[in-house]
Every structure is written in structure tokens, then in C-alpha cells.
Design a protein around this motif. Sequence first.
Motif, PDB file in Angstrom:
ATOM      1  N   GLN A   3       1.591   0.619   1.971  1.00 17.57           N
ATOM      2  CA  GLN A   3       1.105  -0.084   0.772  1.00 17.57           C
ATOM      3  C   GLN A   3      -0.413  -0.061   0.712  1.00 17.57           C
ATOM      4  O   GLN A   3      -1.011   0.121  -0.343  1.00 17.57           O
ATOM      5  CB  GLN A   3       1.618  -1.521   0.755  1.00 17.57           C
ATOM      6  CG  GLN A   3       3.038  -1.606   0.223  1.00 17.57           C
ATOM      7  CD  GLN A   3       3.669  -2.958   0.477  1.00 17.57           C
ATOM      8  OE1 GLN A   3       3.080  -3.827   1.112  1.00 17.57           O
ATOM      9  NE2 GLN A   3       4.887  -3.137  -0.006  1.00 17.57           N
ATOM     10  N   ARG A   4      -1.029  -0.235   1.887  1.00 18.94           N
ATOM     11  CA  ARG A   4      -2.492  -0.224   1.948  1.00 18.94           C
ATOM     12  C   ARG A   4      -3.032   1.139   1.545  1.00 18.94           C
ATOM     13  O   ARG A   4      -3.980   1.242   0.766  1.00 18.94           O
ATOM     14  CB  ARG A   4      -2.912  -0.534   3.389  1.00 18.94           C
ATOM     15  CG  ARG A   4      -4.081  -1.452   3.455  1.00 18.94           C
ATOM     16  CD  ARG A   4      -4.405  -1.779   4.891  1.00 18.94           C
ATOM     17  NE  ARG A   4      -5.826  -1.567   5.102  1.00 18.94           N
ATOM     18  CZ  ARG A   4      -6.357  -1.156   6.234  1.00 18.94           C
ATOM     19  NH1 ARG A   4      -5.594  -0.891   7.269  1.00 18.94           N
ATOM     20  NH2 ARG A   4      -7.649  -1.006   6.335  1.00 18.94           N
ATOM     21  N   ALA A   5      -2.406   2.183   2.072  1.00 17.39           N
ATOM     22  CA  ALA A   5      -2.861   3.546   1.770  1.00 17.39           C
ATOM     23  C   ALA A   5      -2.697   3.829   0.275  1.00 17.39           C
ATOM     24  O   ALA A   5      -3.595   4.381  -0.368  1.00 17.39           O
ATOM     25  CB  ALA A   5      -2.069   4.552   2.598  1.00 17.39           C
ATOM     26  N   ARG A   6      -1.569   3.418  -0.284  1.00 17.77           N
ATOM     27  CA  ARG A   6      -1.323   3.685  -1.706  1.00 17.77           C
ATOM     28  C   ARG A   6      -2.271   2.865  -2.588  1.00 17.77           C
ATOM     29  O   ARG A   6      -2.727   3.335  -3.629  1.00 17.77           O
ATOM     30  CB  ARG A   6       0.139   3.386  -2.063  1.00 17.77           C
ATOM     31  CG  ARG A   6       1.097   4.464  -1.552  1.00 17.77           C
ATOM     32  CD  ARG A   6       2.540   4.128  -1.883  1.00 17.77           C
ATOM     33  NE  ARG A   6       3.464   5.118  -1.388  1.00 17.77           N
ATOM     34  CZ  ARG A   6       3.843   6.212  -2.046  1.00 17.77           C
ATOM     35  NH1 ARG A   6       3.380   6.454  -3.260  1.00 17.77           N
ATOM     36  NH2 ARG A   6       4.705   7.062  -1.504  1.00 17.77           N
ATOM     37  N   GLY A   7      -2.566   1.634  -2.141  1.00 23.97           N
ATOM     38  CA  GLY A   7      -3.506   0.785  -2.885  1.00 23.97           C
ATOM     39  C   GLY A   7      -4.879   1.438  -2.932  1.00 23.97           C
ATOM     40  O   GLY A   7      -5.524   1.525  -3.976  1.00 23.97           O
ATOM     41  N   ARG A   8      -5.294   1.934  -1.781  1.00 24.43           N
ATOM     42  CA  ARG A   8      -6.611   2.567  -1.711  1.00 24.43           C
ATOM     43  C   ARG A   8      -6.645   3.844  -2.564  1.00 24.43           C
ATOM     44  O   ARG A   8      -7.613   4.112  -3.262  1.00 24.43           O
ATOM     45  CB  ARG A   8      -6.903   2.889  -0.247  1.00 24.43           C
ATOM     46  CG  ARG A   8      -8.251   3.494  -0.017  1.00 24.43           C
ATOM     47  CD  ARG A   8      -9.375   2.466  -0.226  1.00 24.43           C
ATOM     48  NE  ARG A   8     -10.660   3.109  -0.299  1.00 24.43           N
ATOM     49  CZ  ARG A   8     -11.764   2.707   0.304  1.00 24.43           C
ATOM     50  NH1 ARG A   8     -11.772   1.627   1.018  1.00 24.43           N
ATOM     51  NH2 ARG A   8     -12.890   3.368   0.168  1.00 24.43           N
ATOM     52  N   LEU A   9      -5.530   4.575  -2.512  1.00 23.68           N
ATOM     53  CA  LEU A   9      -5.455   5.814  -3.292  1.00 23.68           C
ATOM     54  C   LEU A   9      -5.561   5.503  -4.789  1.00 23.68           C
ATOM     55  O   LEU A   9      -6.312   6.163  -5.523  1.00 23.68           O
ATOM     56  CB  LEU A   9      -4.134   6.534  -2.967  1.00 23.68           C
ATOM     57  CG  LEU A   9      -3.860   7.867  -3.654  1.00 23.68           C
ATOM     58  CD1 LEU A   9      -5.051   8.801  -3.545  1.00 23.68           C
ATOM     59  CD2 LEU A   9      -2.634   8.533  -3.028  1.00 23.68           C
ATOM     60  N   SER A  10      -4.847   4.481  -5.236  1.00 32.08           N
ATOM     61  CA  SER A  10      -4.912   4.117  -6.661  1.00 32.08           C
ATOM     62  C   SER A  10      -6.331   3.704  -7.049  1.00 32.08           C
ATOM     63  O   SER A  10      -6.786   3.984  -8.160  1.00 32.08           O
ATOM     64  CB  SER A  10      -3.947   2.969  -6.973  1.00 32.08           C
ATOM     65  OG  SER A  10      -2.648   3.372  -6.642  1.00 32.08           O
TER      66      SER A  10
END
Length: 427
Positions: free
Chosen positions: A56-63
Motif C-alpha cells: 500500500q505504501r509503495a502504491r501510495g507513493r507511486l500515485s
Amino acid sequence: MTRRYYIWTIGCQMNTADSRSVAEGLERRGFLPASSPEQADVIVLNTCVVRESAEQRARGRLSSLRPVKRKRPGAVLAVMGCLVGENEAELQREYPFVDLFLRPSHPEPLFALLDAGGCGERLSAPVSPVPVSAYLPISYGCDHHCTYCIVRLRRGPQRSRPVEDIYRDALELVERGAREIILLGQNVDAYGRDLPGRPDLADLLAKLHDIPGLWRLRFLTSHPADMQERLIEAVAELPKVCEHFELPVQSGSDAVLRRMGRNYTAGQYLELVGRIRAWVPDAGLATDVIVGFCGETDEDFQATRRLLEMVRFDVVHIAAYSVRPGTPAERLPDDVPPEVKEARRQELEQFQERIAGEINAALLGKSVEVLVEERQKGRWRGRTRQNKLVFFDSDQELAGALVDVRITWAGPWSLIGELERIKARTP
Ligand code: SAM
Ligand code: F3S
């Protein structure tokens, strides 16, 4: 015009090592570090998905990088690490603003893209210094089938690097200022099984041991089913190899270990710890534990707690189980309620805090050897041979020095002391 790069890394030591090799590849192509993605011409996001929270953290940062890319359409945005696997087409649909998806430890397509765009002069030497304690990957991937693990799915089967390649990299790291090398692999105890002549980790340690200017060697992570007596003997006998083992146990219950596919029992694990301590009495021991795995009863959990009590680890990384897509355990019922997982996690954390506090308190007044890494918040920071974090004050320039420190304060996670003497300095 100066071209800049920005790398954001989460996850394990392997990701840290991968990010450093991407940084070096970019610096050799003339790029310099940027202090934020907004100022970078190449942005690399190195991801971890070992647990759902990490993903979730990685996807949040990617967004959050979508508007950055909109403002700077010419910048190259690459996503690397364990988020990327056979799901690449899916990721492309979900994140169309990403230029490149790179498999874990595979930055080559990024360099090929930059070289094709005329960035390949390869004139520059890397500007970022090598850390005093440097990671060096010796194998990629893993041949085990732990049922909860997505890492092996994303990183693939084990590929060991030839001894000569590792030796060459180690020489270069030491020449550039590293004094300690930490050999990395998902399972370093299986190192070399896929190489001609089947060299093992003990052979590799013996070979690297002769490098002048290298003061310390470590390795991680070990697998209890694969650790050989030869390796323990090597740790006992090679003076540069630190007395430190990262030996994930995951659970103290045989039923849970079987469902996890770990290939050992709690009894076999304890026996192995006994052998380690017989050969290396002052060994630092760290482990990983997952609480709340499918079907874990209170009794199973108590068995884990008892195992921690028996072994008295220096460090325990405790994680609540989270289902990972595509893993065999996805088909098992995730039947331990989240609040029970969290309560078990906290119970073990508190319990381990007490044990680590007791172990470290025994060091009060003692002198320990510390390899000094860097200054942190005005204090020098380094590690003992057993991998304990030590802070101390000194006005001298001590980065890369080997010193003796007398311990004056001990907490569960770190120690504070006074500088006694300098044993060696980095020339
Ligand atoms: N190869 C190493 C090993 O043998 O443990 C590292 C694997 S993983 C990167 C690091 C740790 O994350 C594991 O040891 C395990 O405790 C934890 N972990 C892995 N998968 C998990 C999951 N699905 N839920 C919770 N923790 C997990
Ligand atoms: Fe994963 Fe087990 Fe290998 S945790 S990386 S399959 S040893």
C-alpha cells in the motif's frame, strides 16, 4: 546541463543494494543526485510488497508521482522491486504514466533506455561514497517454497553469482572505502548450489577473507534447513567473519511451520541454535517471526513465545501475517482475526523488549569493538561484531575507524558508551 536522479527505496537490504547499483549506473552516465523527485530527470521507485502494508505504501507513493510526471513529461519514471513480476501488463494498465517496470535486481532496461537516448557517454566516476559497511549481493531469488512468501514469486529461482564476480566487487568496495561487507541473498546457506563445482558460503567467506583492508564480513539471510556445520565452523574460525546470525524461525509450532512449508521443526531449530552457540558462544542471534498465520491457535502462539524465551534472541523482527496474492497460503483460510494478530504481535514485542533489554544490560561497563559508520544527530554511530548499535561522542573524525567503546547506557535497541581507544583508522 546537469541531469539529476532521485531514488526512493523501501524494503529489505537487497533493495538498498539494488538502489545503490542503480545510483552508480546513473552516476557513471553523468547523473547527479537530486533532493526531490520534482528536480529529477530520472525517478526510480524501488518497491517492497512483502506485506500488504508495504505494498500500500509503495502504491501510495507511486500515485503521488503522477502529478510530478505530468509537470515533467520528459523525466523517466521507473518502478523497480518486488511490486513488479508477472503482473507487469496489469501494472501498465493501472499506472500508464510509468515509463518502465523493472524486475527486482534488474535495472538493465533503464540503462538501455538512457543509452539509446544518448546518455551513454560513461565518462563519469560515481560521486556517492561507498558506505563503511557495504552490502554485496551473492545470490538472487530463492528455491524454497514458503507458502506465505511473495518474494520468491517476484524474484524467481536462485541464481548465485560466481565467486570471481563477488571477489572483484568486494575488492572494489574495499578500495573505495568499505571496511565491512555484508553478503546478501534470500537464502545465503544455499549459495553456490547452482554453480559449477558447487562452492558454498564457507568457501566464499574464506576467499574474501584475504582481501587486505577488509576488516569485517557478515552474511544474511540464513535458512535453518540449509545451514551447514562448515559455515558455523567458518564463523568460529575466520577472524574477520562477525559472530552474527540472521536465522528466521517464523514460528515455534511444528504444525504452523509445516503449513508454512519451512522444512524444519522447532526442535531442529533449537538444536541448530545449540550447535551455533557451541561453536560461537558469543554469537549475536536475530530472527523473524510471523504471528497470526493461517490456523495459528493460542497454543501455537504460546509455542512461539516459549521458543523466544528459550533462545533469547538479540533481535526479533515480528510481523503480523498478511495474505499475498499468488502465494500457496492464499488458498488457506486467513482465520486469525486482525485484532488477535495485533494483540499477539504486541505481546511478543513487549516480551522481546524485556529480553533484549536484559541481554544488553549485561554489556554495561564492558568494552566492545565498534566499526564506526557515520555521525547521526551529533553522535558517532557504529556496530559491534554482534551487530549491536552503539552511539558515542567524540570530536575526532572517526568514520571508518575501528574503536573500543566502554558501554555506559544500555537499552533494548541500542547502546551508548565512551570512546576508549582507536584500534585502526581508514587510511
Ligand atoms: N529470505 C528471507 C527469509 O528466509 O526469511 C527473507 C524473506 S522476507 C523478505 C522477510 C520476512 O518477512 C520473512 O522472514 C517473514 O518473517 C516476513 N514475511 C514474509 N511474508 C510475509 C507475509 N505474507 N506476512 C507477514 N510477514 C511476512
Ligand atoms: Fe521467501 Fe522462504 Fe525464500 S521466506 S525468500 S521462500 S526462504
